[in-house]
Write a protein that holds these residues in place. Sequence first.
Motif, PDB file in Angstrom:
ATOM      1  N   PRO A 179       8.850 -17.894   1.560  1.00  0.00           N
ATOM      2  CA  PRO A 179       9.587 -18.883   2.357  1.00  0.00           C
ATOM      3  C   PRO A 179      10.978 -18.445   2.777  1.00  0.00           C
ATOM      4  CG  PRO A 179       9.419 -19.596   0.064  1.00  0.00           C
ATOM      5  CD  PRO A 179       8.510 -18.412   0.210  1.00  0.00           C
ATOM      6  N   THR A 180      11.553 -17.431   2.130  1.00  0.00           N
ATOM      7  CA  THR A 180      12.905 -17.001   2.486  1.00  0.00           C
ATOM      8  C   THR A 180      12.931 -15.581   3.029  1.00  0.00           C
ATOM      9  OG1 THR A 180      13.267 -16.308   0.190  1.00  0.00           O
ATOM     10  CG2 THR A 180      14.017 -18.512   0.795  1.00  0.00           C
ATOM     11  N   SER A 181      11.809 -15.087   3.568  1.00  0.00           N
ATOM     12  CA  SER A 181      11.789 -13.727   4.117  1.00  0.00           C
ATOM     13  C   SER A 181      12.254 -13.734   5.574  1.00  0.00           C
ATOM     14  CB  SER A 181      10.383 -13.146   4.028  1.00  0.00           C
ATOM     15  OG  SER A 181       9.484 -13.904   4.815  1.00  0.00           O
ATOM     16  N   GLY A 182      12.471 -12.531   6.112  1.00  0.00           N
ATOM     17  CA  GLY A 182      12.841 -12.387   7.513  1.00  0.00           C
ATOM     18  C   GLY A 182      14.318 -12.100   7.692  1.00  0.00           C
ATOM     19  N   PRO A 183      14.790 -12.029   8.948  1.00  0.00           N
ATOM     20  CA  PRO A 183      16.203 -11.737   9.207  1.00  0.00           C
ATOM     21  C   PRO A 183      17.094 -12.898   8.796  1.00  0.00           C
ATOM     22  CG  PRO A 183      15.067 -12.275  11.252  1.00  0.00           C
ATOM     23  CD  PRO A 183      14.005 -12.193  10.198  1.00  0.00           C
ATOM     24  N   MET A 184      18.314 -12.559   8.426  1.00  0.00           N
ATOM     25  CA  MET A 184      19.247 -13.562   7.928  1.00  0.00           C
ATOM     26  C   MET A 184      20.061 -14.146   9.071  1.00  0.00           C
ATOM     27  SD  MET A 184      22.095 -13.140   4.916  1.00  0.00           S
ATOM     28  CE  MET A 184      23.685 -13.386   5.674  1.00  0.00           C
ATOM     29  N   VAL A 215      12.005 -25.330  -3.471  1.00  0.00           N
ATOM     30  CA  VAL A 215      11.104 -24.361  -2.845  1.00  0.00           C
ATOM     31  C   VAL A 215      11.273 -22.986  -3.471  1.00  0.00           C
ATOM     32  CG1 VAL A 215      10.500 -23.221  -0.671  1.00  0.00           C
ATOM     33  CG2 VAL A 215      11.007 -25.667  -0.707  1.00  0.00           C
ATOM     34  N   ILE A 216      12.496 -22.621  -3.843  1.00  0.00           N
ATOM     35  CA  ILE A 216      12.740 -21.419  -4.634  1.00  0.00           C
ATOM     36  C   ILE A 216      13.419 -21.838  -5.925  1.00  0.00           C
ATOM     37  CG2 ILE A 216      12.872 -19.948  -2.589  1.00  0.00           C
ATOM     38  CD1 ILE A 216      15.925 -19.854  -2.998  1.00  0.00           C
ATOM     39  N   SER A 217      13.287 -20.993  -6.936  1.00  0.00           N
ATOM     40  CA  SER A 217      13.783 -21.383  -8.255  1.00  0.00           C
ATOM     41  C   SER A 217      15.166 -20.837  -8.581  1.00  0.00           C
ATOM     42  CB  SER A 217      12.798 -20.931  -9.342  1.00  0.00           C
ATOM     43  OG  SER A 217      12.601 -19.528  -9.278  1.00  0.00           O
ATOM     44  N   ASP A 218      15.602 -19.783  -7.883  1.00  0.00           N
ATOM     45  CA  ASP A 218      16.893 -19.174  -8.204  1.00  0.00           C
ATOM     46  C   ASP A 218      17.347 -18.322  -7.024  1.00  0.00           C
ATOM     47  OD1 ASP A 218      15.935 -16.312  -8.585  1.00  0.00           O
ATOM     48  OD2 ASP A 218      14.734 -17.310 -10.115  1.00  0.00           O
ATOM     49  N   PRO A 219      18.642 -17.918  -7.001  1.00  0.00           N
ATOM     50  CA  PRO A 219      19.157 -17.128  -5.872  1.00  0.00           C
ATOM     51  C   PRO A 219      18.468 -15.776  -5.709  1.00  0.00           C
ATOM     52  CG  PRO A 219      20.971 -18.118  -7.086  1.00  0.00           C
ATOM     53  CD  PRO A 219      19.732 -18.349  -7.908  1.00  0.00           C
ATOM     54  N   GLY A 220      17.867 -15.242  -6.761  1.00  0.00           N
ATOM     55  CA  GLY A 220      17.151 -13.974  -6.648  1.00  0.00           C
ATOM     56  C   GLY A 220      15.959 -14.042  -5.727  1.00  0.00           C
ATOM     57  N   MET A 221      15.531 -15.239  -5.366  1.00  0.00           N
ATOM     58  CA  MET A 221      14.388 -15.401  -4.475  1.00  0.00           C
ATOM     59  C   MET A 221      14.797 -15.518  -3.007  1.00  0.00           C
ATOM     60  SD  MET A 221      11.617 -17.697  -6.516  1.00  0.00           S
ATOM     61  CE  MET A 221      10.411 -17.296  -5.223  1.00  0.00           C
ATOM     62  N   ILE A 222      16.041 -15.174  -2.701  1.00  0.00           N
ATOM     63  CA  ILE A 222      16.447 -15.013  -1.303  1.00  0.00           C
ATOM     64  C   ILE A 222      15.961 -13.638  -0.867  1.00  0.00           C
ATOM     65  CG2 ILE A 222      18.391 -14.805   0.275  1.00  0.00           C
ATOM     66  CD1 ILE A 222      17.929 -17.650  -0.682  1.00  0.00           C
ATOM     67  N   TYR A 223      14.941 -13.603  -0.023  1.00  0.00           N
ATOM     68  CA  TYR A 223      14.248 -12.353   0.309  1.00  0.00           C
ATOM     69  C   TYR A 223      14.480 -11.909   1.752  1.00  0.00           C
ATOM     70  CZ  TYR A 223      11.582 -13.051  -4.031  1.00  0.00           C
ATOM     71  OH  TYR A 223      11.200 -13.217  -5.348  1.00  0.00           O
ATOM     72  N   PHE A 224      15.686 -12.148   2.266  1.00  0.00           N
ATOM     73  CA  PHE A 224      15.990 -11.728   3.626  1.00  0.00           C
ATOM     74  C   PHE A 224      15.843 -10.210   3.768  1.00  0.00           C
ATOM     75  CE2 PHE A 224      19.070 -15.518   3.563  1.00  0.00           C
ATOM     76  CZ  PHE A 224      18.103 -16.360   4.071  1.00  0.00           C
ATOM     77  N   ASP A 225      15.630  -9.767   5.014  1.00  0.00           N
ATOM     78  CA  ASP A 225      15.501  -8.336   5.284  1.00  0.00           C
ATOM     79  C   ASP A 225      16.745  -7.571   4.847  1.00  0.00           C
ATOM     80  OD1 ASP A 225      13.066  -8.954   6.401  1.00  0.00           O
ATOM     81  OD2 ASP A 225      13.778  -8.853   8.473  1.00  0.00           O
ATOM     82  N   GLU A 235      27.071 -13.597  17.203  1.00  0.00           N
ATOM     83  CA  GLU A 235      25.838 -14.066  16.564  1.00  0.00           C
ATOM     84  C   GLU A 235      24.646 -13.350  17.178  1.00  0.00           C
ATOM     85  OE1 GLU A 235      23.595 -18.264  15.359  1.00  0.00           O
ATOM     86  OE2 GLU A 235      25.517 -18.264  16.434  1.00  0.00           O
ATOM     87  N   VAL A 236      23.659 -13.049  16.357  1.00  0.00           N
ATOM     88  CA  VAL A 236      22.447 -12.353  16.778  1.00  0.00           C
ATOM     89  C   VAL A 236      21.321 -13.366  16.928  1.00  0.00           C
ATOM     90  CG1 VAL A 236      20.699 -10.675  16.048  1.00  0.00           C
ATOM     91  CG2 VAL A 236      23.134 -10.209  15.631  1.00  0.00           C
ATOM     92  N   GLN A 237      20.565 -13.277  18.016  1.00  0.00           N
ATOM     93  CA  GLN A 237      19.364 -14.093  18.163  1.00  0.00           C
ATOM     94  C   GLN A 237      18.259 -13.506  17.279  1.00  0.00           C
ATOM     95  OE1 GLN A 237      18.432 -14.246  22.386  1.00  0.00           O
ATOM     96  NE2 GLN A 237      19.394 -16.255  22.510  1.00  0.00           N
ATOM     97  N   LEU A 238      17.675 -14.329  16.435  1.00  0.00           N
ATOM     98  CA  LEU A 238      16.739 -13.827  15.436  1.00  0.00           C
ATOM     99  C   LEU A 238      15.307 -13.699  15.936  1.00  0.00           C
ATOM    100  CD1 LEU A 238      17.965 -15.604  12.189  1.00  0.00           C
ATOM    101  CD2 LEU A 238      18.697 -13.444  13.206  1.00  0.00           C
ATOM    102  N   GLU A 239      14.925 -14.476  16.949  1.00  0.00           N
ATOM    103  CA  GLU A 239      13.536 -14.412  17.407  1.00  0.00           C
ATOM    104  C   GLU A 239      13.157 -13.025  17.926  1.00  0.00           C
ATOM    105  OE1 GLU A 239      14.850 -18.514  17.154  1.00  0.00           O
ATOM    106  OE2 GLU A 239      15.681 -16.755  18.197  1.00  0.00           O
ATOM    107  N   PRO A 240      13.984 -12.370  18.743  1.00  0.00           N
ATOM    108  CA  PRO A 240      13.644 -11.003  19.154  1.00  0.00           C
ATOM    109  C   PRO A 240      13.598 -10.024  17.983  1.00  0.00           C
ATOM    110  CG  PRO A 240      15.278 -11.945  20.643  1.00  0.00           C
ATOM    111  CD  PRO A 240      15.160 -12.876  19.469  1.00  0.00           C
ATOM    112  N   VAL A 241      14.423 -10.245  16.965  1.00  0.00           N
ATOM    113  CA  VAL A 241      14.415  -9.370  15.790  1.00  0.00           C
ATOM    114  C   VAL A 241      13.082  -9.500  15.050  1.00  0.00           C
ATOM    115  CG1 VAL A 241      15.512  -8.878  13.573  1.00  0.00           C
ATOM    116  CG2 VAL A 241      16.924  -9.450  15.560  1.00  0.00           C
ATOM    117  N   ARG A 242      12.610 -10.729  14.876  1.00  0.00           N
ATOM    118  CA  ARG A 242      11.322 -10.930  14.211  1.00  0.00           C
ATOM    119  C   ARG A 242      10.198 -10.241  14.987  1.00  0.00           C
ATOM    120  NH1 ARG A 242      13.386 -16.326  13.636  1.00  0.00           N
ATOM    121  NH2 ARG A 242      13.991 -16.743  11.482  1.00  0.00           N
TER     122      ARG A 242
END
Length: 373
Positions: A182-187, A208-218, A267-274
């Motif tokens: 749930p926390t993957s992808g560009p930040m 949805v996540i249990s701790d900050p270690g589950m922030i899985y951004f690219d 600011e970066v648009q994230l949709e093209p990055v994905r």
Amino acid sequence: MTSSKPAIAVGVEEEFHIVDSGTRHLVSRSGALLDKLPKERFTQELQRSAVEANSKPFTSLEDLARDLVALRGTLTDVADGLGVGIVAAGSVPLGDADTMKVSPDPRYEQMLDDYQLLTREQLICGTQVHAEVADRDLAVLVSHLVTPWLPPLLALSCSSPYWLGADTGYASYRTMVWQRWPTSGPMGRYGSAADYERMVDDLVRSGVISDPGMIYFDVRPSAHVPTVELRVCDACPRVDDIVLIAGLFRALVARELEHARRDPEREVQLEPVRAAAWQAARSGLEGELVDPREGTPAPAGEVVLRLVDDLRPYLEEAGDWDLVSGLAREALARGSSAERQRRVLDRRGRMEDVVDFLVAETRAGTAALKAGA
């Protein structure tokens, strides 16, 4: 070029699969390995079929390479004594998710209960690169600003074409598995470290996540050290590919630090990055990538070499130009790990041959840098 500024220190976390030397299948043997490995340099992963090695931070890429080669040597020596092989790749061709076990840790056991099949199928390994950024506000902003330039780094690492015995059609199927969290992808962009931390706290509070270690951004500001952490790449069989990616990532961070100081509102648009990341995972170095500047398709080699040339002032400033530009040309000449694995399978149609090939490449560690190791 000689710089008056100190080079940004970089360090690497490498994840490795464990395979049975007879069957070539994934096996849950991390506990036996970790019992014999230095605890300050090796640690468990979510799955017992993997272990992680942690380099020290270095300002010299050559020193980083030597440390990575030494860690691999320590790991493979212990593995040899236990009758298992070590594979540095995003995935291995042979394994059974139903027989794998999570590591004995309450956090991992909770993740299994919460995420079910997603946790059981987390049979993937990555390469994480840390680049030192002491200012937390800048680390948060740079984590956002570097995102358009990450797909070429992913393409250089692609090493996971096979998944549970089948060819996926992707160069990095690990990316597809990873993107389900749930926390993957560009930040996204956050105005300050405080804003970022509030977002993390909100996600934890949501349950949805249990701790900050589950922030899985690219890319993310590390939760435990003052760095920006690259997380998008597959594990790499060859150490020289890791050094190439680390050098490019350090140069990207140096460049975006300058941009962040000049224009903190950008600011970066994230949709093209994905979309560009998906394309990199699909084709690796063998097809087209999305050019980060133009937003249009171009041959992967052209995109990678253009990125290297764009970063030349920062590579020269760190003393990395000759090494990194040479490694980039060599990586493009030999093709991605995914393509090399497919060539191995084409010879006899045996997935076991692919595993043997990956074990051998992991053991060798490096070609271009081995003499200096």
